[in-house]
Design a protein around this motif. Structure first.
Motif, PDB file in Angstrom:
ATOM      1  N   TRP A 104      18.103  30.303 -27.142  1.00 48.21           N
ATOM      2  CA  TRP A 104      19.490  30.936 -26.509  1.00 48.21           C
ATOM      3  C   TRP A 104      20.592  30.342 -26.705  1.00 48.21           C
ATOM      4  CZ3 TRP A 104      19.102  35.893 -24.457  1.00 48.21           C
ATOM      5  CH2 TRP A 104      17.874  36.318 -24.244  1.00 48.21           C
ATOM      6  N   PHE A 148      14.637  32.379 -19.623  1.00 50.25           N
ATOM      7  CA  PHE A 148      15.435  33.486 -20.268  1.00 50.25           C
ATOM      8  C   PHE A 148      14.587  34.395 -21.161  1.00 50.25           C
ATOM      9  CE2 PHE A 148      19.985  32.055 -20.624  1.00 50.25           C
ATOM     10  CZ  PHE A 148      19.765  31.216 -19.466  1.00 50.25           C
ATOM     11  N   LEU A 163      22.187  35.545 -13.294  1.00 50.43           N
ATOM     12  CA  LEU A 163      21.503  35.699 -14.745  1.00 50.43           C
ATOM     13  C   LEU A 163      20.901  37.120 -14.627  1.00 50.43           C
ATOM     14  CD1 LEU A 163      19.412  32.662 -15.638  1.00 50.43           C
ATOM     15  CD2 LEU A 163      21.481  33.298 -16.704  1.00 50.43           C
ATOM     16  N   ARG A 223      19.461  40.295 -17.393  1.00 47.67           N
ATOM     17  CA  ARG A 223      19.431  40.910 -19.136  1.00 47.67           C
ATOM     18  C   ARG A 223      19.912  42.304 -18.842  1.00 47.67           C
ATOM     19  NH1 ARG A 223      16.294  39.364 -23.156  1.00 47.67           N
ATOM     20  NH2 ARG A 223      14.786  38.182 -21.728  1.00 47.67           N
TER      21      ARG A 223
END
Length: 294
Positions: A117, A164, A224, A226
């Motif tokens: 990432w 992640f 965070l 997505r």
């Protein structure tokens, strides 16, 4: 400064410094909107006008993901703050910039590539002692090199990559951390060279006669999430900045000051150096202990 003062206190014993410390995020409270919105957005506009290259960066090919962020923020504001205007990107303006200028958070777009990432685009007006130019397009393992216990080859590096990779659209997360600075600036960048100097035998950065009056508690509330269409991850950062002296007037100030002093005392040498407090820990702990005794 935080609207009600000390809105977020990760130094209160509820979180441990230099750990990942993620917890589930309720999307109903994804972004924070408070009385400081106007001055925060004014500062963002000033920075974009005076130093745009320092606060914004984008890779080619991120336009669709940026638009996805803009759409999510527009939808969020429509639901949570229908009285506020909706962000729109002008012709030729990056969508991530337009989105950032509508919220108090900074917005960082992370993208998966062969090296893991990486930071693919960002509107970063309020960095906490780092430089966008130095981190842009770099993979996470390089971004975290200065952080004790998070550099290449560490357990935390592998764990963050897995987090992640496995982050689900329907399960966003959040965390918070803290630092201390000797001024009330939201724009607080630091180059790698400056960080190295600060970590060394630097003279005190705070007033020895009144450390609590010269110290500002900086809290980053990070989320965070997505993105459902692109698969990229949006990293948001909201800054809360308060004078340490505000602990005196807080209804739970004595406990907060005691817990904060304990966290400072527990930091290892590399951790205290990373936070730039090697010359000041004892001074600040004493000031916090004095407030805890009130």
């Amino acid at each position: 400064m935080s609207e009600a003062g000390l809105a977020r206190t990760p130094y209160d014993g509820s979180a441990t410094p230099f750990t990942i410390g993620l917890k589930p995020l309720d999307l109903a409270g994804w972004l924070e909107i408070d009385a400081l919105r106007a001055p925060y957005l004014a500062e963002k506009r000033r920075l974009f006008a005076e130093r745009p290259g320092d606060v914004f960066a984008q890779e080619a090919g991120t336009d669709d993901a940026q638009r996805e962020v803009l759409d999510l923020i527009r939808d969020y504001l429509e639901t949570r703050a229908p009285d506020l205007s909706r962000p729109e990107a002008r012709a030729g303006e990056p969508a991530l910039k337009a989105a950032s200028l509508a919220v108090q958070e900074d917005l960082v777009l992370m993208r998966r590539g062969p090296e893991g990432w990486r930071l693919a685009a960002a509107s970063l007006c309020f960095p906490s002692s780092w430089s966008l130019a130095e981190k842009f397009a770099r993979p996470l393992r390089d971004i975290h090199i200065p952080v004790p216990g998070f550099g290449p080859g560490t357990r935390n590096e592998a764990l963050i990559e897995r987090i992640f990779d496995n982050l689900a659209v329907e399960r966003p997360v959040e965390r918070a951390n803290w630092s201390l600075q000797n001024n009330p600036a939201l724009y607080h960048p630091l180059s790698a060279l400056e960080r190295g100097i600060r970590a060394g035998a630097e003279p005190t950065r705070f007033d020895p006669a009144a450390p609590a009056a010269s110290a500002f508690i900086r809290v980053e509330r990070q989320t965070l999430r997505r993105l459902p269409r692109s698969g990229d991850i949006l990293f948001t950062i909201r800054i809360h900045l308060d004078p340490m002296g505000k602990l005196r007037a807080h209804p739970d100030g004595a406990r907060l000051a005691s817990a904060f002093a304990a966290q400072l005392e527990a930091l290892g040498d590399s951790e205290i150096a990373y936070k730039g407090l090697a010359a000041d820990r004892d001074l600040l702990v004493a000031a916090l202990r004095e407030m805890a005794a009130l």
